[in-house]
Scaffold this active site. Structure first.
Site, short mmCIF file in Angstrom:
data_model
loop_
_atom_site.label_atom_id
_atom_site.label_comp_id
_atom_site.label_asym_id
_atom_site.label_seq_id
_atom_site.Cartn_x
_atom_site.Cartn_y
_atom_site.Cartn_z
N ARG A 128 0.86 -1.18 0.00
CA ARG A 128 0.00 0.00 0.00
C ARG A 128 0.89 1.23 0.00
O ARG A 128 1.76 1.37 0.86
CB ARG A 128 -0.91 -0.01 1.23
N CYS A 147 -12.36 14.20 8.47
CA CYS A 147 -13.13 13.21 9.22
C CYS A 147 -12.65 13.12 10.67
O CYS A 147 -11.45 13.08 10.93
CB CYS A 147 -13.05 11.85 8.56
N ARG A 204 -1.90 -0.98 -3.80
CA ARG A 204 -3.03 -0.08 -3.58
C ARG A 204 -2.50 1.32 -3.30
O ARG A 204 -1.61 1.50 -2.48
CB ARG A 204 -3.90 -0.56 -2.42
N GLY A 216 -3.72 10.26 2.94
CA GLY A 216 -4.48 11.39 2.44
C GLY A 216 -5.53 11.01 1.40
O GLY A 216 -6.03 9.91 1.38
N SER A 261 -14.56 5.47 0.50
CA SER A 261 -14.86 5.65 1.92
C SER A 261 -16.13 6.48 2.08
O SER A 261 -16.20 7.62 1.63
CB SER A 261 -13.69 6.36 2.62
N CYS A 273 -3.62 -10.78 12.16
CA CYS A 273 -2.17 -10.61 11.97
C CYS A 273 -1.49 -11.87 11.44
O CYS A 273 -0.47 -11.79 10.75
CB CYS A 273 -1.53 -10.18 13.29
N LEU A 280 2.38 -4.54 3.45
CA LEU A 280 3.38 -3.56 3.86
C LEU A 280 2.90 -2.20 3.38
O LEU A 280 2.14 -2.11 2.41
CB LEU A 280 4.75 -3.89 3.25
N CYS A 304 3.71 -2.62 9.88
CA CYS A 304 2.42 -2.85 10.54
C CYS A 304 1.67 -1.53 10.64
O CYS A 304 2.24 -0.51 11.04
CB CYS A 304 2.62 -3.45 11.94
N ASP A 308 18.48 19.14 44.25
CA ASP A 308 19.23 18.55 45.37
C ASP A 308 19.39 19.54 46.52
O ASP A 308 19.26 19.16 47.70
CB ASP A 308 20.60 18.08 44.87
#
Length: 556
Positions: free
Chosen positions: A53, A64, A103, A107, A157, A295, A301, A312, A526
């Site tokens: 990605r 959002c 992909r 942004g 989205s 996972c 990646l 991750c 001190d």
């Protein structure tokens, strides 16, 4: 379709044996057993990463609430983002090692004007899939060009089917919702045998969870994949566990309306748990990152817009491929950096509650399921000592950005012999906050241990001279000047310490200035603690430095 890696060099199994010169690249190539997949992209848990990605922009035309902090985020200067040439080089390198699915994310990726050309060059790599994740606002205008460039998968989205609620979630007018909807309708007309269309919906309790079944109803007559995403914790989105609607809660909600809601079989490396209602042409998926992580089969990646590799989505570990490329790194050197990062990938993320406490980029600057954000720029790699503890958020920094760590993640003292000798100066500051009584005693010079300010001043100077003994990887420097000034602030009842260090050397003196200010502050503590321990040391910071490769001045 022709394998994108047919002409690539043989993929060799990595070995745990250390080479004599410590080269990670040689380590990956030592064993001669040919693997069906790249050793560089196979982690120590056996996961093969064939899905990349790439975020191509940090900018977004929405705001959002779950993605971007209300105050916005500081964007990386365009000169520090990956150029089109760099994006293509990175993609080609990953494709040569077996990545067959790419992909494009942000942004909002459609804000990038050279995106069609980037996609055209990706298309030339014979990838099995080129996808894009977009908020859909610009899709009505750009969809034809995206398709002609080579896009085969479109994720849009959309978190609500109500224009007025869209305004609340996105902080943009309802008119923007209609643009998104128009883009969805255009994408629905594409040949489903050639193109896939998915709608991503981040579900938040009390916000849009009442629309779950309305989204599901879209699958009755439309060949569309509705994907419900569990609300995830990222910096700046004020994550609240009360807003997190779990996968099972969503399934229960749907089955109250559609009792025959059926589970489908998922591939081993699935992201979403797939369901279908008998008779509906579309289907539903759930991305269960929080309640039931996936996972174990992760094959993904990520490259951030500023060129950092994230192994991750939820980890704060990153390594800068941009810096390596701009420093002249060869493809083999880049592969070595990538291989090191992949090998450090944990078996699973830290878990929902731990993730909420971890520092990570805001969603928009990563490029995950929705457009994701960034909260810090330091590149990090997971600490080797924590590899067996997937819940540990600890990490160390990589050599591609921080020179005190080598390519294997081990500490090293920087070789400065090639640097120019210049006159360097740094100023640091620290503040010691005192109670009313203690502050007055210091001001009146009535402390039992003596003159607090004078002793602290001397201690700060001595601390600067001993910096290399206190900070393990600091170089010993010939200090020409150390000046520690202590100022009493009667209004705030505090002592403000300002330390200046100066040298003529191959490396800077900011650590000496910071050490001077810190040691002076500790000395005040001190000498004053007998009157009470309600003393706090705050705001230890570098104010400015000059004389090196780049000057710095703290913005007030």
């Amino acid at each position: 379709m022709e394998d994108a890696t047919a002409s690539a060099s043989p993929r060799l199994a990595p070995t745990v044996k250390e080479t004599r010169n410590g080269s990670r690249l040689e380590e990956f190539r030592m064993k001669q057993d040919v693997l069906p997949f790249s050793a560089f992209l196979t982690d120590k848990h056996g996961r093969q990463h064939n899905y990349l990605r790439i975020s191509v922009s940090e900018r977004c035309n929405l705001r959002c609430t779950y993605c971007m902090p209300e105050e916005g985020v500081p964007l990386t200067p365009s000169s520090k983002l990956l150029s089109a040439t760099e994006v293509v080089r990175v993609a080609k390198l990953f494709a040569s090692q077996g990545v067959d699915k790419v992909r494009i994310t942000g942004g909002e990726p459609l804000l990038r004007k050279d995106l069609p050309r980037i996609i055209e060059q990706l298309h030339e790599m014979n990838l099995k899939s080129i996808g894009i994740t977009t908020n859909g606002i610009l899709l009505p205008r750009l969809l034809p060009e995206l398709i002609s460039s080579g896009v085969t998968a479109i994720n849009i989205s959309l978190d609500t089917l109500i224009p007025q609620k869209f305004e609340k979630i996105s902080r943009r007018p309802p008119s923007a919702w209609y643009k998104v909807w128009k883009g969805i309708k255009m994408a629905e007309k594409l040949d489903p045998q050639k193109y896939t269309l998915k709608l991503n919906c981040v579900v938040q309790g009390g916000i849009n969870d009442d629309e779950i079944c309305d989204f599901v109803a879209l699958t009755k007559d439309q060949r569309i994949d509705i994907r419900f995403i569990e609300y995830m914790p990222f910096s700046g989105n004020k994550w609240d566990v009360a807003k997190m609607v779990s996968y099972q809660q969503m399934v229960d909600t749907i089955r109250k309306v559609y009792p025959d809601f059926q589970k489908l079989e998922d591939p081993w490396n699935h992201t979403a748990k797939a369901f279908r209602i008998p008779g509906h042409v579309g289907q539903v998926g759930f991305i269960t990152s929080m309640s039931e992580h996936f996972c174990g089969g992760c094959n993904r990646l990520r490259i951030t817009a500023d060129g950092n590799l994230k192994v991750c989505l939820f980890g704060n570990a990153e390594v800068s491929l941009r810096d390596a490329m701009r420093d002249g790194a060869s493809d083999e050197k880049l592969l070595s950096l990538i291989g090191d990062a992949v090998q450090r990938k944990h078996p699973k993320h830290a878990g929902m509650l731990n993730l909420a406490k971890m520092e990570n980029r805001p969603m928009i600057l990563i490029g995950g399921h929705h457009q994701l954000l960034r909260s810090f720029s330091t590149t990090k790699l997971d600490n080797n000592n924590n590899n067996n503890n997937p819940d540990s958020p600890s990490s160390t920094t990589t050599s591609s950005s921080l020179s005190h760590v080598d390519s294997r993640g081990k500490a090293q003292m920087v070789d400065v012999s090639e640097k120019k000798v210049t006159t360097r100066e740094a100023v640091a500051e620290a503040t010691v906050n005192l109670s009313h009584e203690t502050f007055q005693a210091v001001a009146d010079n009535k402390m039992k241990k003596g003159d607090v300010l004078t002793v602290a001043q001397i201690a700060g100077i001595m601390g600067a001279k001993h910096t290399s003994n206190l900070i393990p990887l600091c170089h010993p420097l010939p200090l020409h000047k150390v000046d520690v000034n202590l100022e009493l602030n009667y209004e705030r009842r505090c002592v403000i310490i300002r330390a200046l260090a100066k040298t003529t050397a191959m490396t800077g003196v900011e650590m000496e200035a910071l050490t001077a200010a810190t040691v002076a502050a500790l000395t005040i503590y001190d000498m004053c603690k007998a009157m009470g321990h309600s003393i706090t040391i705050t705001d230890i910071k570098l104010i400015k430095k000059s004389g090196g490769k780049s000057d710095y001045s703290l913005k007030q």
